[in-house]
Design a protein around this motif. Structure first.
Motif, PDB file in Angstrom:
ATOM      1  N   CYS A 272      -1.335   5.423  -6.194  1.00 51.17           N
ATOM      2  CA  CYS A 272      -2.670   6.063  -6.185  1.00 51.17           C
ATOM      3  C   CYS A 272      -3.034   5.614  -4.784  1.00 51.17           C
ATOM      4  O   CYS A 272      -2.738   4.859  -4.370  1.00 51.17           O
TER       5      CYS A 272
ATOM      6  N   SER B 234      -5.486   3.950  -4.027  1.00 44.33           N
ATOM      7  CA  SER B 234      -6.058   2.582  -4.146  1.00 44.33           C
ATOM      8  C   SER B 234      -4.714   1.634  -3.638  1.00 44.33           C
ATOM      9  O   SER B 234      -4.827   0.788  -2.994  1.00 44.33           O
TER      10      SER B 234
ATOM     11  N   PHE C   6      -4.892  -0.777  -0.778  1.00 42.95           N
ATOM     12  CA  PHE C   6      -4.667  -2.229  -0.759  1.00 42.95           C
ATOM     13  C   PHE C   6      -3.605  -2.542   0.363  1.00 42.95           C
ATOM     14  O   PHE C   6      -3.776  -3.918   1.061  1.00 42.95           O
TER      15      PHE C   6
ATOM     16  N   ILE D  30     -10.287  -3.721  -1.548  1.00 47.71           N
ATOM     17  CA  ILE D  30     -11.152  -2.594  -1.939  1.00 47.71           C
ATOM     18  C   ILE D  30     -12.586  -3.275  -2.557  1.00 47.71           C
ATOM     19  O   ILE D  30     -12.640  -4.175  -3.610  1.00 47.71           O
TER      20      ILE D  30
ATOM     21  N   MET E  20     -11.925  -7.070  -4.793  1.00 50.33           N
ATOM     22  CA  MET E  20     -10.286  -6.891  -4.955  1.00 50.33           C
ATOM     23  C   MET E  20     -10.016  -7.128  -3.610  1.00 50.33           C
ATOM     24  O   MET E  20      -9.803  -6.295  -2.689  1.00 50.33           O
TER      25      MET E  20
ATOM     26  N   HIS F  69       0.094   1.349 -10.673  1.00 48.88           N
ATOM     27  CA  HIS F  69      -0.753   1.339 -12.265  1.00 48.88           C
ATOM     28  C   HIS F  69      -0.640   2.619 -12.910  1.00 48.88           C
ATOM     29  O   HIS F  69      -1.260   2.878 -13.836  1.00 48.88           O
TER      30      HIS F  69
ATOM     31  N   PHE G  73      -6.127  -5.989 -14.756  1.00 49.99           N
ATOM     32  CA  PHE G  73      -5.631  -4.517 -14.453  1.00 49.99           C
ATOM     33  C   PHE G  73      -4.638  -4.672 -13.370  1.00 49.99           C
ATOM     34  O   PHE G  73      -4.596  -5.146 -12.243  1.00 49.99           O
TER      35      PHE G  73
ATOM     36  N   THR H  76      -4.170  -4.594  -9.101  1.00 54.69           N
ATOM     37  CA  THR H  76      -5.373  -5.012  -8.480  1.00 54.69           C
ATOM     38  C   THR H  76      -5.397  -6.511  -8.452  1.00 54.69           C
ATOM     39  O   THR H  76      -5.231  -7.022  -9.509  1.00 54.69           O
TER      40      THR H  76
ATOM     41  N   GLU I 186      -2.743   8.633 -16.190  1.00 55.17           N
ATOM     42  CA  GLU I 186      -3.904   7.584 -15.523  1.00 55.17           C
ATOM     43  C   GLU I 186      -4.655   8.121 -14.868  1.00 55.17           C
ATOM     44  O   GLU I 186      -6.046   8.130 -15.166  1.00 55.17           O
TER      45      GLU I 186
ATOM     46  N   VAL J 142      -9.066   9.110 -15.619  1.00 57.12           N
ATOM     47  CA  VAL J 142     -10.172   9.069 -14.764  1.00 57.12           C
ATOM     48  C   VAL J 142     -11.126  10.262 -14.823  1.00 57.12           C
ATOM     49  O   VAL J 142     -12.195  10.220 -15.030  1.00 57.12           O
TER      50      VAL J 142
ATOM     51  N   ARG K 236     -13.321   3.171 -13.880  1.00 62.06           N
ATOM     52  CA  ARG K 236     -12.198   3.485 -14.560  1.00 62.06           C
ATOM     53  C   ARG K 236     -12.443   4.274 -15.677  1.00 62.06           C
ATOM     54  O   ARG K 236     -13.187   5.272 -15.701  1.00 62.06           O
ATOM     55  N   TYR K 237     -12.079   3.793 -16.867  1.00 60.74           N
ATOM     56  CA  TYR K 237     -12.136   4.628 -17.943  1.00 60.74           C
ATOM     57  C   TYR K 237     -11.693   3.700 -19.200  1.00 60.74           C
ATOM     58  O   TYR K 237     -11.600   2.580 -19.277  1.00 60.74           O
TER      59      TYR K 237
HETATM   60  O1  LIG Z   1      -7.535   4.461 -11.676  1.00 59.77           O
HETATM   61  C1  LIG Z   1      -7.969   2.987 -11.443  1.00 59.77           C
HETATM   62  C2  LIG Z   1      -8.230   2.969 -10.210  1.00 59.77           C
HETATM   63  O2  LIG Z   1      -7.386   3.482  -9.241  1.00 59.77           O
HETATM   64  C3  LIG Z   1      -8.504   1.453  -9.932  1.00 59.77           C
HETATM   65  O3  LIG Z   1      -9.875   1.146 -10.476  1.00 59.77           O
HETATM   66  C4  LIG Z   1      -8.412   0.904  -8.587  1.00 59.77           C
HETATM   67  O4  LIG Z   1      -9.042   1.956  -7.671  1.00 59.77           O
HETATM   68  C5  LIG Z   1      -8.680  -0.483  -8.216  1.00 59.77           C
HETATM   69  O5  LIG Z   1      -8.328  -1.155  -9.338  1.00 59.77           O
END
Ligand SMILES: OC[C@H](O)C(O)[C@@H](O)CO
Ligand SMILES: NC(=O)c1ccc[n+]([C@@H]2O[C@H](COP(=O)([O-])OP(=O)(O)OC[C@H]3O[C@@H](n4cnc5c(N)ncnc54)[C@H](O)[C@@H]3O)[C@@H](O)[C@H]2O)c1
Length: 386
Positions: A74, A76, A80, A86, A90, A100, A151, A154, A188, A192, A333-334
């Motif tokens: 991802c 993210s 990171f 972020i 985080m 993730h 999570f 993260t 995943e 979102v 998120r969701y």
């Molecule tokens: O889909 C979930 C995201 O990628 C997360 O929130 C991430 O950006 C940070 O934890």
């Protein structure tokens, strides 16, 4: 399984316990790795990324040991690694496991687990909330707001980009036979997008603007097409991304955003391209100028739903929003989206497979990260498969 046990999992709750484990080590070039070794991709506060070897965990009560078979990288994860944080909450302070977006196979079950057996194929929901009856977020089903969520990937929680991963049994989702691990992992980012579609109230026939044709913009495009939005206009700074969008969803209209035009000028091009008043925008960049462009492109009474994440402080064209009764809302998120994502993929309404442009073995996870981080490689979704 009680939340204390979920959160008490030393692999997830207190990374130091893994980092201090005698079997935890950074893999060096030339190290021989057995096919059973629990390798994972970790980044750290010095912006390094490497493979590590960590102990193969044993499932405790309510837990399932998984062989992770597919994990997508991802934005993210890359962020990171490259930027160490972020926002303000985080922050990478130590070695931290990535990933993730995962799907895998059950290999062992802990005490009290009755719904899974070895060989079952699952998508792994990476956000594990506390599930305590006293937690309003969990009790009311908006568990993405749980203050005690673990999570994975993260900081300080390690990720699911590893060979053997422990997960609470109730945060796994069964994959039907016609849904691959690759697609299970893509559920995943799809979750979102689906959360955005649901919360934006997008309806059949709504004329829609999507800003950004990255992985999130593209899964949003697929979902919006399945939801019946028409016409759909999608923007990006790169023609290659817009071409990818056109291949993915024939008929989508595209607007190449130029850094030389201001948001109002861009919005005129978008409105002309749509040819009909736009009532919804799903913003998938988090970039201030793009958010402004979305707002100026909307008709009176429209909705601008912001999935993108960006700078901590941003300005908004207040009077334009006010005088046009434009609603702006956001997503974190969701919740409750995985079962829907899997049904839509299994039923053939959403074909997410074309998003995977690069595949690597777990041993080559670091190379995979370099490809994901390099725009010149043209990757959409880089996956690690084992
Ligand atoms: O889909 C979930 C995201 O990628 C997360 O929130 C991430 O950006 C940070 O934890
Ligand atoms: N809200 C959430 O829970 C959630 C979850 C996952 C991702 N996100 C966020 O969604 C956003 C998109 O994620 P992604 O993985 O697709 O990121 P990405 O960086 O891969 O893609 C973003 C795309 O937007 C384009 N872009 C940048 N500036 C633009 C502009 N001014 N106008 C039009 N297009 C522009 C880029 O060229 C790129 O193609 C990110 O901000 C990410 O943090 C939010």
């Amino acid at each position: 399984m009680s939340p204390t046990e979920v959160h008490g999992n030393p692999e997830t709750y207190n990374p130091r316990k893994v980092l201090d484990h005698p079997d935890f080590q950074i893999v060096k070039e030339g190290d021989k790795l057995s096919p059973e070794a629990n390798i994972a991709a970790f980044y750290n506060q010095n912006k390094e990324i490497h493979l590590v070897k960590k102990p193969k965990p044993k499932p405790g009560p309510g837990q399932v040991l998984l062989h992770v078979r597919a994990t997508g990288i991802c934005g993210s994860d890359v962020h990171f690694w490259k930027h160490g944080r972020i926002g303000d909450s985080m922050v990478v302070r130590d070695e931290c496991g990535s990933g993730h977006e995962s799907a895998g196979e059950v290999v062992e079950i802990g005490e009290g687990v009755s719904q899974w057996k070895p060989g079952d194929r699952v998508a792994i929901e990476a956000g594990v909330p506390c599930s305590q009856p006293a937690c309003d977020a969990c009790r009311t089903g908006r568990y993405n707001a749980c203050p005690d969520v673990v999570f994975f990937s993260t900081p300080p929680y390690h990720g699911t980009l590893t060979r053997w991963h422990l997960h609470p049994a109730q945060w796994l989702h069964r994959l039907p036979d016609n849904v691959s691990f690759e697609e299970g992992s893509l559920c995943e980012p799809l979750a979102v997008a689906l959360a955005g579609i649901e919360r934006s109230g997008l309806r059949l026939g709504d004329p829609l603007l999507i800003c950004g044709a990255g992985p999130i913009g593209l899964v949003t495009l697929l979902s919006a097409r399945a939801a019946g939005a028409e016409p759909i206009v999608i923007t990006d700074l790169f023609q290659s991304r817009l071409d990818f969008a056109k291949q993915l969803v024939p008929g989508v209209r595209t607007v190449l955003i130029s850094r030389n035009k201001n948001p109002k000028e861009q919005s005129e091009i978008i409105k002309k391209t749509a040819g009909t008043p736009l009532t919804v925008a799903l913003e998938c960049t988090g970039v201030e100028s793009s958010i402004h462009t979305a707002i100026y492109s909307m008709v009176f009474g429209a909705k601008v739903f912001i999935i993108g994440v960006g700078k901590s402080e941003q300005s908004f064209p207040f009077m334009h929003l006010s005088a046009n009764e434009i609603d702006v809302s956001f997503e974190y998120r969701y919740a409750n989206q995985y079962p829907k994502a899997i049904r839509l993929v299994a039923g053939g309404l959403i074909n997410i497979k074309p998003l995977v442009t690069h595949r690597f073995s777990l041993e080559d996870a670091v190379a995979a990260f370099h490809v994901a981080a390099d725009p010149a490689q043209g990757a959409i979704k880089v996956q690690i498969q084992d």
